[in-house]
Motif scaffolding. Sequence first.
Motif, PDB file in Angstrom:
ATOM      1  N   TYR A   1     -61.961 -45.832  24.496  1.00 33.12           N
ATOM      2  CA  TYR A   1     -62.297 -45.415  23.056  1.00 33.12           C
ATOM      3  C   TYR A   1     -63.640 -45.721  22.730  1.00 33.12           C
ATOM      4  CZ  TYR A   1     -57.461 -44.417  22.433  1.00 33.12           C
ATOM      5  OH  TYR A   1     -56.238 -44.113  22.489  1.00 33.12           O
ATOM      6  N   SER A   2     -64.579 -44.501  22.589  1.00 30.64           N
ATOM      7  CA  SER A   2     -65.937 -44.821  21.831  1.00 30.64           C
ATOM      8  C   SER A   2     -66.014 -44.238  20.569  1.00 30.64           C
ATOM      9  CB  SER A   2     -67.061 -44.202  22.968  1.00 30.64           C
ATOM     10  OG  SER A   2     -68.234 -44.288  22.424  1.00 30.64           O
ATOM     11  N   PHE A   3     -66.362 -45.090  19.573  1.00 25.44           N
ATOM     12  CA  PHE A   3     -66.451 -44.584  18.319  1.00 25.44           C
ATOM     13  C   PHE A   3     -68.087 -44.533  17.829  1.00 25.44           C
ATOM     14  CE2 PHE A   3     -62.479 -46.281  18.436  1.00 25.44           C
ATOM     15  CZ  PHE A   3     -61.634 -45.431  17.528  1.00 25.44           C
TER      16      PHE A   3
ATOM     17  N   GLY B   1     -64.461 -40.594  21.225  1.00 29.21           N
ATOM     18  CA  GLY B   1     -64.124 -40.144  22.755  1.00 29.21           C
ATOM     19  C   GLY B   1     -62.999 -40.988  23.120  1.00 29.21           C
ATOM     20  N   GLU B   2     -62.051 -40.372  24.053  1.00 30.66           N
ATOM     21  CA  GLU B   2     -60.823 -41.187  24.551  1.00 30.66           C
ATOM     22  C   GLU B   2     -60.802 -40.627  26.055  1.00 30.66           C
ATOM     23  OE1 GLU B   2     -56.381 -42.039  23.485  1.00 30.66           O
ATOM     24  OE2 GLU B   2     -56.979 -39.631  23.495  1.00 30.66           O
ATOM     25  N   ALA B   3     -60.694 -41.683  26.887  1.00 30.33           N
ATOM     26  CA  ALA B   3     -60.297 -41.439  28.480  1.00 30.33           C
ATOM     27  C   ALA B   3     -59.153 -42.008  28.983  1.00 30.33           C
ATOM     28  CB  ALA B   3     -61.704 -41.359  29.137  1.00 30.33           C
ATOM     29  N   ARG B   4     -58.459 -41.508  29.661  1.00 30.18           N
ATOM     30  CA  ARG B   4     -57.328 -42.024  30.331  1.00 30.18           C
ATOM     31  C   ARG B   4     -57.354 -41.551  31.893  1.00 30.18           C
ATOM     32  NH1 ARG B   4     -53.145 -43.981  26.530  1.00 30.18           N
ATOM     33  NH2 ARG B   4     -53.932 -43.624  24.297  1.00 30.18           N
TER      34      ARG B   4
ATOM     35  N   ALA C   1     -66.566 -42.493  27.183  1.00 30.95           N
ATOM     36  CA  ALA C   1     -65.356 -42.872  27.401  1.00 30.95           C
ATOM     37  C   ALA C   1     -65.026 -42.667  28.659  1.00 30.95           C
ATOM     38  CB  ALA C   1     -64.223 -42.481  26.244  1.00 30.95           C
ATOM     39  N   MET C   2     -65.226 -41.579  29.252  1.00 27.65           N
ATOM     40  CA  MET C   2     -64.898 -40.995  30.589  1.00 27.65           C
ATOM     41  C   MET C   2     -65.576 -41.581  31.592  1.00 27.65           C
ATOM     42  SD  MET C   2     -62.720 -39.376  32.513  1.00 27.65           S
ATOM     43  CE  MET C   2     -62.087 -38.119  31.231  1.00 27.65           C
ATOM     44  N   ASP C   3     -66.848 -42.137  31.486  1.00 31.30           N
ATOM     45  CA  ASP C   3     -67.628 -42.699  32.394  1.00 31.30           C
ATOM     46  C   ASP C   3     -67.304 -44.066  32.402  1.00 31.30           C
ATOM     47  OD1 ASP C   3     -70.259 -42.663  34.074  1.00 31.30           O
ATOM     48  OD2 ASP C   3     -71.176 -43.982  32.601  1.00 31.30           O
TER      49      ASP C   3
ATOM     50  N   SER D   1     -69.128 -48.622  18.639  1.00 31.00           N
ATOM     51  CA  SER D   1     -67.977 -49.592  18.783  1.00 31.00           C
ATOM     52  C   SER D   1     -67.051 -49.051  19.782  1.00 31.00           C
ATOM     53  CB  SER D   1     -67.093 -49.830  17.481  1.00 31.00           C
ATOM     54  OG  SER D   1     -67.804 -50.684  16.422  1.00 31.00           O
ATOM     55  N   LEU D   2     -66.494 -49.856  20.584  1.00 27.77           N
ATOM     56  CA  LEU D   2     -65.807 -49.733  21.899  1.00 27.77           C
ATOM     57  C   LEU D   2     -64.328 -50.339  21.620  1.00 27.77           C
ATOM     58  CD1 LEU D   2     -68.392 -49.972  24.696  1.00 27.77           C
ATOM     59  CD2 LEU D   2     -67.569 -47.878  23.569  1.00 27.77           C
ATOM     60  N   GLY D   3     -63.435 -49.591  22.221  1.00 27.13           N
ATOM     61  CA  GLY D   3     -62.031 -50.310  22.480  1.00 27.13           C
ATOM     62  C   GLY D   3     -61.468 -49.720  23.814  1.00 27.13           C
ATOM     63  N   ALA D   4     -60.346 -50.454  24.180  1.00 27.76           N
ATOM     64  CA  ALA D   4     -59.766 -50.451  25.444  1.00 27.76           C
ATOM     65  C   ALA D   4     -58.361 -50.657  25.638  1.00 27.76           C
ATOM     66  CB  ALA D   4     -60.548 -50.848  26.755  1.00 27.76           C
ATOM     67  N   GLY D   5     -57.433 -50.087  26.205  1.00 27.91           N
ATOM     68  CA  GLY D   5     -56.200 -50.574  26.417  1.00 27.91           C
ATOM     69  C   GLY D   5     -55.148 -50.312  25.234  1.00 27.91           C
ATOM     70  N   TYR D   6     -55.614 -49.458  24.258  1.00 29.39           N
ATOM     71  CA  TYR D   6     -54.726 -49.311  23.109  1.00 29.39           C
ATOM     72  C   TYR D   6     -53.807 -48.174  23.221  1.00 29.39           C
ATOM     73  CZ  TYR D   6     -57.579 -52.737  20.960  1.00 29.39           C
ATOM     74  OH  TYR D   6     -58.258 -53.818  20.666  1.00 29.39           O
ATOM     75  N   ARG D   7     -52.639 -47.864  22.556  1.00 28.95           N
ATOM     76  CA  ARG D   7     -51.725 -46.726  22.697  1.00 28.95           C
ATOM     77  C   ARG D   7     -52.319 -45.498  22.286  1.00 28.95           C
ATOM     78  NH1 ARG D   7     -48.592 -49.115  19.215  1.00 28.95           N
ATOM     79  NH2 ARG D   7     -49.000 -47.588  17.536  1.00 28.95           N
ATOM     80  N   ASP D   8     -53.055 -45.455  21.229  1.00 32.73           N
ATOM     81  CA  ASP D   8     -53.374 -44.081  21.011  1.00 32.73           C
ATOM     82  C   ASP D   8     -54.685 -44.348  19.942  1.00 32.73           C
ATOM     83  OD1 ASP D   8     -52.697 -44.714  18.167  1.00 32.73           O
ATOM     84  OD2 ASP D   8     -50.660 -43.905  18.735  1.00 32.73           O
ATOM     85  N   ILE D   9     -55.155 -43.313  19.457  1.00 33.20           N
ATOM     86  CA  ILE D   9     -56.312 -43.497  18.601  1.00 33.20           C
ATOM     87  C   ILE D   9     -56.053 -44.295  17.258  1.00 33.20           C
ATOM     88  CG2 ILE D   9     -56.037 -41.301  17.444  1.00 33.20           C
ATOM     89  CD1 ILE D   9     -59.446 -42.789  18.205  1.00 33.20           C
ATOM     90  N   ASN D  10     -55.217 -44.220  16.786  1.00 35.22           N
ATOM     91  CA  ASN D  10     -54.746 -44.938  15.479  1.00 35.22           C
ATOM     92  C   ASN D  10     -54.461 -46.418  15.745  1.00 35.22           C
ATOM     93  OD1 ASN D  10     -54.910 -42.358  14.029  1.00 35.22           O
ATOM     94  ND2 ASN D  10     -52.960 -42.454  13.254  1.00 35.22           N
TER      95      ASN D  10
END
Length: 203
Positions: A194-196, A181-184, A90-92, A135-144
């Motif tokens: 987010y990386s799951f 993983g979460e990075a901002r 996520a940080m990378d 699975s990857l996600g980006a731009g979401y408010r928080d983990i949930n």
Amino acid sequence: MRSYVNVFILLPLLLVGGTALRPGIKANAPANTIAAKPGTDLKDGLAFLNLVRQNPAKYGTEFGIDLSAMKPNIALTWNDTLAKVAQAKAMDMATRGYFDHVDPDGNGMNIKIAEAGYSLLQSWTTPRSQNYFESLGAGYRDINDAIKNLIIDAGTPSLGHRLHLLGQGDFWNNCYDIGIGEARVSGAPYSSYYSFIIAKHKF
């Protein structure tokens, strides 16, 4: 959008290219220029995901989708090795400005988790770009919020994120370990990454 199939073990893969939205990768809103702290602890996110896995029909109603055909599944167990790899990924992505299962050096998730010490079948690590578990996600408010939207999986005909996170299908239904993983990073293309990683050692 396309699904990828490994012809050797007939496994649906979570592979993507660039920022196109294909199974396994989903982007939301563009980034703010100010980094924000995560709103929810990642292990709290795991607890939320396990609740959904154990009662998909109930949470499907809350999410506004029909998950009645999804079988309840085992609770996932936090794995520190997978979590370190997911956090590094996520940080990378945030710092190098890409959004893909394959990093700019050509490495996918399978080789990353194997080299971190999470043993996999050797055949799963070639080519180095291979990914079965992320699975990857980006731009979401928080983990949930990320988990909810990846399970809703709007715009993904294969529903690859949903099947992966909920452990559906012959390959994913007995995956038991997870790392998130979460990075901002200020100035990154998306406000959050987010990386799951949901994995197992062998078939």
